[in-house]
Design an enzyme around this catalytic site. Structure first.
Site: not given
Ligand code: DQA
Length: 145
Positions: A11-12, A19, A24, A74, A77, A98, A100-102, A107
């Site tokens: 998602p997103n 974004r 990100y 990835n 959330a 797995e 995650h960018l951040s 956070r």
């Molecule tokens: C994320 C980190 C998640 O907490 C967030 O909800 C995302 C992006 C990342 O790639 O850093 O949608 O997965």
């Protein structure tokens, strides 16, 4: 097919580039897909890239790609409470990583847990888009062995 690498984003993540770029980065998902393709092309692997905003579609994509060499995921959330996705990945027969960018540890507290990570071959947090490239590199020997 054992020459396809599944690149699955949740998602997103389809709006990367516009974004919260301070968190990100400015690379789009298309940029990331190209980067991963470039990384594995020399090994004869082709990237199958999917992005879904709904958990059910994520689950279906995992189920439909048991014959991939492996996967980079990835989950966005869904890392926090995507129990259905967790069940799907628990049954995934191929290695997956797995990403995650951040750096979620830097956070909000609600992001400090991944219910998926213990199922993965490895996890990468906080390196931005290059994390996907590193995941692809790490997957190569695992998927070929
Ligand atoms: C994320 C980190 C998640 O907490 C967030 O909800 C995302 C992006 C990342 O790639 O850093 O949608 O997965």
């Amino acid at each position: 097919m054992l020459t396809e690498l599944l690149l699955l984003n949740g998602p997103n993540l389809g709006i990367l580039g516009r974004r919260e770029p301070d968190i990100y980065g400015t690379e789009t998902l298309a940029d990331i897909e190209q980067m991963v393709s470039d990384e594995v092309a020399g090994h004869g692997w082709k990237v199958v890239a999917r992005q879904h905003d709904c958990e059910g579609e994520m689950i279906r994509t995992v189920q439909d790609h048991y014959d991939a060499v492996g996967a980079i995921v990835n989950p966005g959330a869904l890392m926090i409470a995507g129990w259905g996705l967790r069940d799907a990945l628990a049954n995934y027969p191929r290695p997956w990583i797995e990403v995650h960018l951040s750096n979620v540890w830097a956070r909000e507290q609600f992001r400090h847990q991944s219910i998926l990570g213990s199922l993965a071959s490895g996890v990468i947090f906080g390196l931005g888009a290059i994390g996907y490239r590193l995941a692809a590199r790490a997957l190569l020997p695992r998927a070929e062995s």
